[in-house]
Design a protein around this motif. Structure first.
Motif, PDB file in Angstrom:
ATOM      1  N   LEU A  87     -33.938  -5.583 -24.197  1.00  0.00           N
ATOM      2  CA  LEU A  87     -33.717  -6.973 -24.276  1.00  0.00           C
ATOM      3  C   LEU A  87     -33.656  -7.716 -25.615  1.00  0.00           C
ATOM      4  CD1 LEU A  87     -34.599  -8.203 -20.480  1.00  0.00           C
ATOM      5  CD2 LEU A  87     -32.059  -7.955 -21.473  1.00  0.00           C
ATOM      6  N   ILE A  88     -34.937  -7.329 -25.710  1.00  0.00           N
ATOM      7  CA  ILE A  88     -35.093  -7.670 -27.250  1.00  0.00           C
ATOM      8  C   ILE A  88     -34.454  -7.806 -28.749  1.00  0.00           C
ATOM      9  CG2 ILE A  88     -37.445  -8.120 -27.270  1.00  0.00           C
ATOM     10  CD1 ILE A  88     -38.240  -6.686 -28.547  1.00  0.00           C
ATOM     11  N   GLU A  89     -33.505  -6.439 -28.277  1.00  0.00           N
ATOM     12  CA  GLU A  89     -32.606  -5.759 -29.175  1.00  0.00           C
ATOM     13  C   GLU A  89     -31.411  -5.639 -29.053  1.00  0.00           C
ATOM     14  OE1 GLU A  89     -33.338  -1.396 -29.080  1.00  0.00           O
ATOM     15  OE2 GLU A  89     -35.599  -1.168 -30.084  1.00  0.00           O
ATOM     16  N   ARG A  90     -31.308  -7.286 -28.360  1.00  0.00           N
ATOM     17  CA  ARG A  90     -30.105  -7.442 -27.820  1.00  0.00           C
ATOM     18  C   ARG A  90     -29.420  -7.793 -29.174  1.00  0.00           C
ATOM     19  NH1 ARG A  90     -26.489  -7.751 -23.886  1.00  0.00           N
ATOM     20  NH2 ARG A  90     -25.436  -9.834 -24.483  1.00  0.00           N
ATOM     21  N   SER A  91     -28.210  -7.827 -30.315  1.00  0.00           N
ATOM     22  CA  SER A  91     -28.594  -8.791 -31.344  1.00  0.00           C
ATOM     23  C   SER A  91     -28.143  -9.985 -31.503  1.00  0.00           C
ATOM     24  CB  SER A  91     -27.241  -8.309 -32.207  1.00  0.00           C
ATOM     25  OG  SER A  91     -25.998  -9.019 -31.298  1.00  0.00           O
ATOM     26  N   GLU A  92     -29.011 -10.860 -30.050  1.00  0.00           N
ATOM     27  CA  GLU A  92     -27.811 -12.423 -30.601  1.00  0.00           C
ATOM     28  C   GLU A  92     -29.785 -12.830 -30.615  1.00  0.00           C
ATOM     29  OE1 GLU A  92     -27.024 -10.544 -28.467  1.00  0.00           O
ATOM     30  OE2 GLU A  92     -24.623 -11.055 -27.519  1.00  0.00           O
ATOM     31  N   PHE A  93     -30.742 -11.781 -30.186  1.00  0.00           N
ATOM     32  CA  PHE A  93     -32.092 -12.004 -30.514  1.00  0.00           C
ATOM     33  C   PHE A  93     -32.872 -12.012 -31.594  1.00  0.00           C
ATOM     34  CE2 PHE A  93     -33.070 -12.469 -25.191  1.00  0.00           C
ATOM     35  CZ  PHE A  93     -32.826 -14.035 -25.344  1.00  0.00           C
ATOM     36  N   LEU A  94     -32.084 -10.467 -31.760  1.00  0.00           N
ATOM     37  CA  LEU A  94     -32.711  -9.501 -33.041  1.00  0.00           C
ATOM     38  C   LEU A  94     -32.089 -10.313 -34.233  1.00  0.00           C
ATOM     39  CD1 LEU A  94     -34.615  -6.730 -33.112  1.00  0.00           C
ATOM     40  CD2 LEU A  94     -32.196  -6.123 -33.730  1.00  0.00           C
ATOM     41  N   THR A  95     -31.003 -10.715 -35.061  1.00  0.00           N
ATOM     42  CA  THR A  95     -30.677 -10.815 -35.595  1.00  0.00           C
ATOM     43  C   THR A  95     -30.486 -12.150 -35.893  1.00  0.00           C
ATOM     44  OG1 THR A  95     -28.208 -10.921 -34.962  1.00  0.00           O
ATOM     45  CG2 THR A  95     -29.840  -9.497 -35.680  1.00  0.00           C
ATOM     46  N   SER A  96     -31.280 -12.943 -34.636  1.00  0.00           N
ATOM     47  CA  SER A  96     -31.352 -15.014 -34.984  1.00  0.00           C
ATOM     48  C   SER A  96     -32.204 -15.062 -36.124  1.00  0.00           C
ATOM     49  CB  SER A  96     -31.396 -15.130 -33.652  1.00  0.00           C
ATOM     50  OG  SER A  96     -32.060 -15.277 -33.068  1.00  0.00           O
ATOM     51  N   TYR A  97     -31.677 -16.333 -37.061  1.00  0.00           N
ATOM     52  CA  TYR A  97     -33.090 -16.707 -37.310  1.00  0.00           C
ATOM     53  C   TYR A  97     -33.477 -18.002 -36.895  1.00  0.00           C
ATOM     54  CZ  TYR A  97     -35.551 -18.196 -41.873  1.00  0.00           C
ATOM     55  OH  TYR A  97     -36.282 -17.951 -42.970  1.00  0.00           O
ATOM     56  N   THR A  98     -35.259 -18.500 -37.200  1.00  0.00           N
ATOM     57  CA  THR A  98     -35.484 -19.807 -36.317  1.00  0.00           C
ATOM     58  C   THR A  98     -34.160 -20.702 -35.717  1.00  0.00           C
ATOM     59  OG1 THR A  98     -36.951 -18.994 -38.519  1.00  0.00           O
ATOM     60  CG2 THR A  98     -37.118 -21.280 -36.982  1.00  0.00           C
ATOM     61  N   PRO A  99     -34.665 -20.678 -34.866  1.00  0.00           N
ATOM     62  CA  PRO A  99     -33.562 -21.473 -34.282  1.00  0.00           C
ATOM     63  C   PRO A  99     -32.946 -23.182 -34.622  1.00  0.00           C
ATOM     64  CG  PRO A  99     -35.379 -21.637 -33.321  1.00  0.00           C
ATOM     65  CD  PRO A  99     -36.031 -21.113 -34.046  1.00  0.00           C
ATOM     66  N   TYR A 100     -32.775 -23.468 -35.776  1.00  0.00           N
ATOM     67  CA  TYR A 100     -32.869 -24.736 -37.199  1.00  0.00           C
ATOM     68  C   TYR A 100     -31.842 -25.675 -36.652  1.00  0.00           C
ATOM     69  CZ  TYR A 100     -35.672 -22.936 -40.501  1.00  0.00           C
ATOM     70  OH  TYR A 100     -37.100 -22.648 -41.137  1.00  0.00           O
TER      71      TYR A 100
END
Lengths: 448, 496, 448, 496
Positions: A87-100
């Motif tokens: 789950l944490i390798e899903r790119s939406e999590f993995l490749t996102s930045y700090t949620p500004y």
């Protein structure tokens, strides 16, 4: 050379022309002469070649899957369910930045809010940040927070001498700038904090710290008393905890802690040679405490239509707004490690947490029992994971023999605490197998 | 869509795990006063439900693989998948940091080799890989500066100079290390004001923290003079590596006179940011500072052909993090470096700079956006929406939110502080010309909207899972855990 | 025991009660007595235990990463870029079914349409299905299709004797039900199809088959002539192709093929001990051919609002509608393998395809040159991947020696073609490294 | 959203790969007539663009991890992630099928061990793991039946009996093997009509292909009599394993009299379906048929403790697929079996059956849906929307499409053929009670809509990325590749 990562490599001239430049060099015309140079590093390689190279280098590691290993001392071989990694390798999590941009980051924000919530349940304090770098840096930040809570008027922080050496070192570096004095309290003959010594040293302390379990793997039996001693002296009570114990041991918040720190990556992350990790940081639901908290915090709010939503909150404490006056300098934290921990904790649930604690307690007790057949166990009490063992022979000799038997022995304690003689910490977790311990004891018998 | 909190999905009796049984069913008596008596209110779900929950949450999140993510100063470049494959290898995951060095030669070799690359790339002489992130690296760097001056018998050097355009972490890290922070103004070019700098230095000066290219994306072309001023005053020059992508493979901080450097592997070196971490912030120093680095360093013994952890660092500042750093992140960075190589690294900065200038020139002159400072940029550019705000009431924040409606991530906004209504755009080298064109188009369209139908911008976003999020409420009524939420909910104090 | 996969395990009684049943047994009341029994299989285990068990079993495999390997003969060690694996493991692809509901399956449908399109470009035929099980089964289906195209009036299918033995076996099993006679054509002294023999045997054939490259790794030089001979005899021309060659060798569709089959999994999939794979199946854009095609086909169409959309099409050929009269019985195919192939092919692009073909040709030539230093190469011509080598000694002896040197030698050919003596196929691809070949030649010198 | 075709994203010059250089730059002359001269019109993209493209495509797809997926007869259960972790292990990926057996003992052990599990689960005596999917397994099975009768000197046995409720693959596979297919009608209970069966058997009978529970989800309770009739007539009884999930761990096909079994590992044994494959369709047989199995089998030599590929199968039908089957799928299935174990497997069928009956009872009586056949179901249930169609014009297809609007996958529709307007729902054991309740709710709501506002159902779906897809047009004007599309587009024959 990695051109496959760079789409516009093929369009240099076209793009330059469109914006009225004639060459890439022109884009660097503002760089003083002489600075641009050829680097003395290898040329780029194909992905396959690097894959093979890295595989070859890595093949020189021997993993705990290949070799029974009794190392603990702050890093433990826990099993992480496969779905956590997936789950944490899903790119939406993995490749996102700090949620500004909250509106397109609700997934990560909610996952971090859930992390904070799950940790709150475990440690018994309702205010949790979305992670520090690790337990050690969380401890450093906690010490600094106790100073801020005293408006800088107290500059002493009391810790057990048998605090984990790594964490102790981080604590000292973190607090040097604030001129905080770190005062060490002795352990007694049962390997527990010496309450008398503590009482002598607690005066004027900004905070008092204790760990569950302590460096010797023992449950400190007098947590509540220590907290009371701290509070009576006007000090804040900081508890460090291995959260995998919290299905069986009372939440530190219920034992009087004002601040709880600990290591979240015991859930959800493999050991990774020591990193990444994620530090737990929790405190009381009290504006005075919240205002002084370090780190990113995710809060619940609503959107323009009144719908529940999540957002980074209380940012006025932070460096990007407060700059030199911020509660901490932390910016990037360990968000994904925290999410992994959350998924793991949620998978365990209350029953799994309790079971995990019990299995570890029992496996540790079994290891201790078997070790006591061949060596001295200096301290009685209840052990969780680590067990301190004292040998008659130089431990390095024993270690060499075990290595030859394809067993990795424990953590050598003497360099940190010479007064404990030729001792080492041997650890068990839920992953420890009976046949490993049998092989260990056999091998120890041969060498002792 | 709306995804409930995991606590709300809980149903008593469900389990999402299996654990091995204990080796032996030994009864262990936890002292009564320590036994957990408070309720452990964790959610109860099965594995399929957990997987669905987090799969849905992930689909409510925007990452580099979702589209353009030009967050200024964050270098949100593509994260190669080979990095992930190597970094999640069992030979990375399942090694214990205290293993006998003979059993982790691979891990140590990776750290050692990464250091060699970073040394050459920065022009530094020794690196620690321990810091977990940029700010942790900065703290390491300023603690080294502190230790150096103390060691030199200059305890009075307690002032850290920081440009007014600097990242907030710079002053924060300096303050944590006990320094007084002195802000240095920028000139009209967007670079450091040399005169102000001259006036600021003294025998109390510990050092200057600088990024180059700076946060406006402008190369500090007077860097030679800056270095001279600082060094002459007895201070050290610190390089904030957040913007290294603008000069990667072409120019070295060490050659420009910097004494200490931190790098952000999760920015310049393509490791993923994970929604806020883990990152890695290695710190490199010139020869004369290497004895101050944190312990342990990784060294290589030529005679035995063995790598080892080197605790022999005489004046070490100690540790800034447990163990040796975010190892799995280091593995990713080395993988990237080997693939890119000398030629690839140079291509990175050249195309990153080309992309930023392309965007600058294409957007320049659009009504409502001004371009403060020099025109030539490196890896990023800062526009100001101040004219737009004055003329239409549409703020940088509104522009940012409206961009989300077009399926694009917003730039960094309101930073650097010296530019009002700042829109700080860093495309990086991994976006395509078409993506840049589309971004410019979107910003132009928003400008048009601002002047014709400002409401649509001010009330943006409209096409996102949630509408504009109320962060004032979040700060006014802090709810940061399920536990706090439940309490307020029961009291009827929240309706969400 | 895997209860963590089964949410309602906890709610049995509640659910039974709601629907008026008193026990699970009642739900099985329609099962005749005596059928329900205890199974003699082990009890369930924890995920960690199974993880360790599987790791232990797998540790007994020696991979091509650990051991230079010269095996080819239809399975090759190609390098698959990491992003391919990453993308096909996204659960929306991985865990979906055959896209029956087009409106929520546009992603998989488009990905498969793209696969079909990419294969069409490679093989030079515009109609492609979304995969067969593998090259062998695609060949079997192709043979049956040529029979259908002849309305069952021709029952002979001509193949080179030096067709890959695995594929030959599958072909024979597939066509037995249709009473198809498989007629074998000899090879000539250059290891190529003997055109004279072909001419003698082609009469009344439903189809003629040839492979690029052939089993000996050689480019058949007379592909076009073979096609012409087939067509003159009224037979359909079926070409089997290793698609990794198609950046440098002309598309079979341009060489006269009516049907092209081949192995798609050379792109995008690791060897996986031989499976999963994916068979290529392509044919002419002609309703006569299309109607007789086997397998799932994805088509482009529009939705109710006129927007482009994708859907499974031409389903009236298929088993779920046509039942006994379907063009094939195939239902599940190898969709995800096909998507992996598509991603890999798209990543290569035209330049990468050409480069891949050239690197393999050159590496094969190098291997051949070096092998010729120590052994006989019976056939000249251009080799792609495989090279037939003939030894004086029994090959098993040589094989044993190589194994001892941690080298895995080639594929022993004698069991299939005793007339070739002690010969073996040694293969190279783009992954083959010079040092492997050096080590091989050194080891061969020792034993020859 | 709309994602362009990858061809439409192409820009000349971009590359998405790196390849190693050749070992030596040898000139290789491909014969002129074979050299590629036709243009290779492949798209040109960089890796970040490819990753974004397929990430977006994946987000336009619905999988088991997205929500309930109750596709009847397909057993869309949760696919445990540990299966993936093990199956993508380098020790699985990087082994060559022709390696010396001594170097692939792990792989062979896995196949051997899986066979032992499957034997006990089905009550069969020997298995081939070669078939790639269910239909490939069926073909294997009927080819074995064919070989058996020929071997017994009964070439006249050329009729294969198949119930009218059977999967289409059954008759198709039988036909491929050269059999004439005889359809056996079902009775009003939804099970095989015994009398019709009696009348159908003869000395031409090769066998009967049967699923139990059948495609209505009903247990063929007269299976003992059925087996007797077939065996007495000299035929063999074939078990289509598509519905094994209904009896898993409780009842064995072998005990019910079946002689041959195929299993769908991608259904019952939790391996993912991958949008249509890869699956795996192992075939098991009773002792007297084992000499007909495809080669090679996997055997174990006790003396040497070695596993080996066994080509010594005297009357083998040959091969139905290259090599040894979809190995990586087999690895997943064994992982699942070990975790589930005896207790877990039984729990699977019990809860799968509980879930199906729960749904049946909850939905039963809803206006517009009738429930043909017996009420008690196993793993799945078939409702008929015939009343609804008659009364409102809303068809099963419309109901299915409307379900998509609620974020749920539709059931299988129009199958089995014996039920008009069939809605074939198989929840499996891995969905929760709440998901079942929500599904029933949705079907009830659609019923209400059908009777009050049928248009909304008939024009569904409304909330999906594309609206109802025109499959008639797709068949009328076949466009199955970019090449065909371009041609038609150039001619102006398509506007999409």
């Amino acid at each position: 050379m990695g051109k496959h990562y760079i789409p516009n490599s093929a369009h240099k001239e076209e793009m330059l022309k469109e914006i009225g430049f004639s060459s890439i060099e022109e884009l660097f015309a503002d760089v003083p002469e002489g600075f641009i140079r050829e680097f003395n590093v290898p040329e780029g390689k194909s992905e396959y070649e690097v894959f093979m190279e890295m595989n070859e280098i890595l093949s020189k590691n021997k993993t705990v899957l290949e070799m029974p290993t009794f190392l603990g001392a702050g890093t433990y071989f826990h099993y992480v369910p496969a779905h956590v990694k997936y789950l944490i390798e899903r790119s939406e999590f993995l490749t996102s930045y700090t949620p500004y941009q909250a509106e397109i980051s609700q997934g990560m924000l909610q996952a971090l809010f859930e992390y904070q919530s799950l940790i709150a349940e475990l440690v018994g304090l309702p205010v949790v940040n979305s992670s520090m770098y690790d337990w050690g840096s969380a401890l450093g930040e906690a010490a600094l927070m106790t100073v801020r809570l005293h408006r800088g008027k107290r500059l002493k922080f009391v810790v057990p001498k048998h605090t984990h050496p790594e964490r102790m070192q981080v604590l000292k570096t973190y607090t040097r700038g604030a001129n905080l004095e770190i005062v060490e309290v002795k352990w007694n003959d049962r390997g527990q904090v010496d309450l008398e010594d503590l009482k002598e040293k607690v005066n004027d302390a900004a905070g008092v710290y204790v760990e569950i379990p302590n460096f010797f793997g023992l449950l400190e039996e007098n947590i509540q008393e220590i907290g009371e001693i701290a509070h009576e002296a006007g000090a804040y009570f900081v508890v460090g905890v291995d959260p995998t114990i919290l299905g069986v041991v009372e939440a530190p918040g219920e034992l009087g802690a004002d601040i709880v720190v600990g290591e979240a990556s015991y859930f959800g992350s493999p050991m990774n040679f020591g990193g990444p990790r994620a530090g737990i940081f929790a405190t009381r639901n009290d504006p005075k405490f919240i205002r002084q908290m370090p780190g990113r915090i995710i809060g619940m709010t609503k959107d323009a239509e009144g719908k529940r939503a999540f957002v980074m909150t209380l940012q006025t404490r932070e460096q990007h707004i407060r700059r030199a006056k911020a509660t901490s300098n932390i910016c990037s934290n360990e968000a994904l490690v925290a999410v992994a921990a959350a998924i793991h904790i949620a998978s365990l649930g209350p029953k799994g947490m309790q079971e995990l604690g019990e299995v570890i307690l029992k496996n540790t007790a079994y290891l201790k029992k078997r070790l006591s057949e061949v060596a001295e166990i200096p301290f009685d009490g209840v052990n969780f994971k680590d067990v301190l063992v004292k040998f008659e022979k130089p431990y390095q000799e024993i270690h060499e023999h075990l290595l030859q038997k394809n067993i990795h022995g424990g953590y050598y304690v003497k360099p940190h605490f010479p007064e404990l003689g030729e001792s080492a910490l041997f650890a068990a977790t839920e992953t420890t197998r009976k046949e490993w311990i049998d092989a260990l004891i056999d091998a120890l018998r041969e060498v002792l | 869509w709306d995804e409930p909190l995991i606590f709300e999905l809980s149903r008593p009796g469900r389990v999402g795990y299996t654990l091995p049984k204990p080796i032996e069913d030994i009864k262990v008596d936890i002292p009564e006063k320590l036994r957990r008596k408070s309720k452990l209110e964790l959610p109860e779900l099965s594995e399929p439900e957990i997987v669905k929950h987090y799969t849905r949450l992930s689909e409510m999140n925007y990452g580099v693989d979702s589209g353009i993510y030009p967050l200024g100063s964050c270098t949100m470049k593509y994260n190669p998948k080979i990095n992930e494959e190597i970094a999640t290898h069992p030979k990375v995951a399942y090694i214990h940091p205290y293993q006998d060095e003979r059993t982790v030669q691979g891990a140590l070799a990776i750290m050692w080799e990464l250091e060699q690359w970073l040394k050459e790339i920065t022009g530094m002489d020794r690196f620690t890989l321990q810091p977990a992130a940029g700010a942790n690296g900065e703290f390491t760097g300023v603690m080294i500066i502190r230790a150096y001056h103390l060691d030199n018998g200059e305890p009075q050097r307690n002032e850290m100079l920081v440009p007014d355009s600097a990242h907030g972490t710079n002053p924060a890290s300096a303050a944590m290390a006990g320094f007084k922070v002195i802000e240095i103004p920028s000139n009209e070019n967007g670079t450091i004001d040399l005169e102000a700098l001259e006036n600021a230095v003294s025998e109390r000066t510990a050092g200057l923290m600088l990024t180059n290219p700076n946060t406006l994306g402008i190369f500090e072309d007077e860097i030679v003079e800056i270095a001279k001023i600082i060094h002459k005053a007895g201070g050290l020059l610190y390089y904030d590596g957040a913007n290294l992508n603008g000069i990667l493979g072409k120019i070295r901080p060490g050659d420009m006179g910097f004494d200490i450097v931190h790098l952000n592997l999760h920015k310049t070196f393509s490791t993923p940011h994970g929604g806020g971490g883990p990152g890695a912030g290695p710190v490199g120093v010139k020869e004369f500072l290497k004895d101050y680095l944190p312990v342990p360093l990784v060294s290589y013994d030529e005679k035995s052909g063995r790598y080892y952890l080197d605790y022999n660092v005489p004046k070490s500042i100690g540790k800034v993090k447990e163990l040796y750093g975010n190892f799995a992140v280091l593995v990713r960075a080395l993988t990237y470096l080997k693939i890119m190589g000398r030629d690839g690294l140079r291509e990175v900065s050249e195309i990153a700079v080309l992309n930023a200038n392309y965007l600058t020139q294409k957007l320049k002159g659009t009504r409502g956006y001004s371009l403060p400072g020099k025109e030539l940029r490196k890896h990023e550019v800062v526009f100001s929406a101040e004219p737009m705000k004055k003329e239409t009431g549409v703020k940088a924040l509104d522009v940012a939110k409206r961009l989300l409606d077009f399926g694009m991530h917003a730039p960094t906004i309101y930073f650097p502080l010296i530019v009002h209504e700042a829109l700080m755009i860093e495309p990086t080298e991994t976006v395509s010309k078409e993506e840049l064109d589309a971004y410019v188009e979107a910003l132009k369209r928003i400008s048009e909207e601002a002047y014709t139908n400002p409401e649509i911008v001010k009330s943006a976003p409209h096409n996102t899972a949630v509408k504009r999020v109320d962060d004032v409420l979040a700060a006014k009524k802090p709810i940061v855990t399920w536990r706090m939420y439940k309490e307020l909910k029961e009291k009827g104090e929240v309706d969400y």
